[in-house]
Design a protein around this motif. Structure first.
Motif, short mmCIF file in Angstrom:
data_model
loop_
_atom_site.label_atom_id
_atom_site.label_comp_id
_atom_site.label_asym_id
_atom_site.label_seq_id
_atom_site.Cartn_x
_atom_site.Cartn_y
_atom_site.Cartn_z
N SER A 1 -160.76 32.26 18.80
CA SER A 1 -160.11 31.07 18.26
C SER A 1 -158.89 31.46 17.43
CB SER A 1 -161.09 30.28 17.39
OG SER A 1 -161.35 30.98 16.20
N PHE A 2 -158.00 30.51 17.27
CA PHE A 2 -156.81 30.71 16.45
C PHE A 2 -157.21 31.07 15.02
CE2 PHE A 2 -153.45 28.99 13.68
CZ PHE A 2 -152.40 29.77 14.12
N LYS A 3 -158.25 30.43 14.52
CA LYS A 3 -158.74 30.69 13.17
C LYS A 3 -159.15 32.16 13.01
CE LYS A 3 -162.33 29.32 9.93
NZ LYS A 3 -163.50 28.46 9.71
N ASN A 4 -159.86 32.69 13.99
CA ASN A 4 -160.28 34.10 13.93
C ASN A 4 -159.10 35.05 13.96
OD1 ASN A 4 -162.96 33.45 13.75
ND2 ASN A 4 -163.37 33.73 15.95
N ILE A 5 -158.08 34.71 14.74
CA ILE A 5 -156.88 35.54 14.80
C ILE A 5 -156.18 35.55 13.44
CG2 ILE A 5 -154.59 35.76 15.81
CD1 ILE A 5 -155.81 34.68 18.44
N VAL A 6 -156.03 34.36 12.85
CA VAL A 6 -155.38 34.26 11.54
C VAL A 6 -156.17 35.03 10.49
CG1 VAL A 6 -154.75 32.66 9.68
CG2 VAL A 6 -154.19 32.10 12.05
N LEU A 7 -157.48 34.87 10.48
CA LEU A 7 -158.31 35.59 9.51
C LEU A 7 -158.18 37.10 9.69
CD1 LEU A 7 -161.53 33.40 9.43
CD2 LEU A 7 -159.80 33.65 7.64
N ASN A 8 -158.13 37.56 10.92
CA ASN A 8 -157.98 38.98 11.20
C ASN A 8 -156.63 39.50 10.70
OD1 ASN A 8 -158.59 41.52 12.15
ND2 ASN A 8 -158.02 41.06 14.25
N VAL A 9 -155.57 38.74 10.95
CA VAL A 9 -154.24 39.14 10.49
C VAL A 9 -154.20 39.18 8.96
CG1 VAL A 9 -151.83 38.38 10.34
CG2 VAL A 9 -153.01 38.38 12.54
N LEU A 10 -154.76 38.16 8.31
CA LEU A 10 -154.77 38.13 6.85
C LEU A 10 -155.54 39.31 6.27
CD1 LEU A 10 -155.21 34.33 6.10
CD2 LEU A 10 -153.17 35.73 5.76
N PHE A 11 -156.68 39.64 6.89
CA PHE A 11 -157.46 40.78 6.43
C PHE A 11 -156.64 42.06 6.53
CE2 PHE A 11 -160.10 44.43 7.45
CZ PHE A 11 -160.91 44.49 6.33
N ASN A 12 -155.95 42.26 7.65
CA ASN A 12 -155.15 43.47 7.85
C ASN A 12 -153.98 43.54 6.88
OD1 ASN A 12 -156.72 44.63 9.90
ND2 ASN A 12 -155.74 43.36 11.45
N VAL A 13 -153.33 42.41 6.61
CA VAL A 13 -152.23 42.39 5.65
C VAL A 13 -152.75 42.73 4.26
CG1 VAL A 13 -150.59 40.87 4.46
CG2 VAL A 13 -150.76 40.83 6.96
N LYS A 14 -153.88 42.15 3.88
CA LYS A 14 -154.48 42.44 2.57
C LYS A 14 -154.81 43.93 2.45
CE LYS A 14 -158.31 40.94 -0.34
NZ LYS A 14 -159.51 40.09 -0.40
N TRP A 15 -155.36 44.51 3.51
CA TRP A 15 -155.70 45.94 3.49
C TRP A 15 -154.43 46.79 3.36
CZ3 TRP A 15 -154.43 50.04 6.66
CH2 TRP A 15 -155.14 51.21 6.42
N LEU A 16 -153.38 46.42 4.10
CA LEU A 16 -152.13 47.16 4.01
C LEU A 16 -151.53 47.10 2.61
CD1 LEU A 16 -150.15 46.48 7.30
CD2 LEU A 16 -150.66 48.70 6.31
N LEU A 17 -151.50 45.91 2.02
CA LEU A 17 -150.95 45.76 0.67
C LEU A 17 -151.75 46.58 -0.32
CD1 LEU A 17 -150.08 41.96 0.59
CD2 LEU A 17 -148.50 43.89 0.70
N ARG A 18 -153.05 46.60 -0.18
CA ARG A 18 -153.89 47.38 -1.10
C ARG A 18 -153.61 48.87 -0.95
NH1 ARG A 18 -159.88 45.94 -0.46
NH2 ARG A 18 -159.10 43.83 -0.52
N SER A 19 -153.35 49.32 0.26
CA SER A 19 -153.11 50.75 0.47
C SER A 19 -151.76 51.19 -0.10
CB SER A 19 -153.19 51.10 1.96
OG SER A 19 -152.15 50.51 2.67
N PHE A 20 -150.81 50.24 -0.27
CA PHE A 20 -149.52 50.58 -0.84
C PHE A 20 -149.44 50.30 -2.34
CE2 PHE A 20 -148.18 50.07 3.63
CZ PHE A 20 -147.63 51.32 3.80
N ALA A 21 -150.48 49.71 -2.89
CA ALA A 21 -150.49 49.38 -4.31
C ALA A 21 -150.57 50.67 -5.13
CB ALA A 21 -151.66 48.48 -4.65
N MET A 22 -149.80 50.70 -6.22
CA MET A 22 -149.79 51.87 -7.07
C MET A 22 -151.09 51.93 -7.88
SD MET A 22 -147.21 53.12 -10.10
CE MET A 22 -145.76 52.73 -9.20
N THR A 23 -151.66 53.09 -7.97
CA THR A 23 -152.84 53.30 -8.78
C THR A 23 -152.42 53.33 -10.24
OG1 THR A 23 -153.78 54.64 -7.01
CG2 THR A 23 -154.75 54.89 -9.18
N THR A 24 -153.18 52.67 -11.09
CA THR A 24 -152.84 52.69 -12.51
C THR A 24 -153.37 53.97 -13.15
OG1 THR A 24 -154.89 51.62 -13.27
CG2 THR A 24 -153.05 50.17 -12.63
N PHE A 25 -152.85 54.26 -14.32
CA PHE A 25 -153.32 55.42 -15.06
C PHE A 25 -154.82 55.31 -15.31
CE2 PHE A 25 -154.57 56.83 -19.33
CZ PHE A 25 -154.53 58.20 -19.12
#
Length: 107
Positions: free
Chosen positions: A4-28
């Motif tokens: 379904s379109f909903k599953n595709i959107v959810l999958n894309v959002l999950f991947n974008v969230k994961w990518l953003l988290r991997s580029f986030a700077m670690t705090t001290f």
């Protein structure tokens, strides 16, 4: 296969969230908490080494306080990591090589 379109959107959002988290700077605080855990030391031990109260270490780990430069250098030496790694600017913990003849600027 019925995707379904909903599953595709959810999958894309999950991947974008994961990518953003991997580029986030670690705090001290996150980095310090990780190092304390990896080395299996207690806050009290680290606090004694720095000459501060164990609660100060907790405040560092939760990013409620920041150490001064001499404490940062002491922490980097204690864990044998670079200052850039300690403050989350790099993921490479390798400290810079020191030569026996090198001096700090101004000395």
């Amino acid at each position: 296969m019925n995707i379904s379109f909903k599953n595709i959107v959810l999958n894309v959002l999950f991947n974008v969230k994961w990518l953003l988290r991997s580029f986030a700077m670690t705090t001290f605080g996150q980095r310090l908490r990780s190092l304390v855990h990896e080395h299996g030391i207690r806050r009290e031990e680290l606090a004694s080494y720095l000459g501060v109260h164990w609660r100060t270490i907790y405040h560092y780990e939760t990013d409620k306080r920041e150490p001064n430069i001499s404490q940062l250098k002491a922490l980097a030496d204690f864990f044998n990591v670079s200052l850039d790694y300690l403050v989350g600017r790099t993921d490479d913990p390798t400290p810079p090589k020191r030569s026996s003849s090198s001096q700090e600027p101004g000395s």
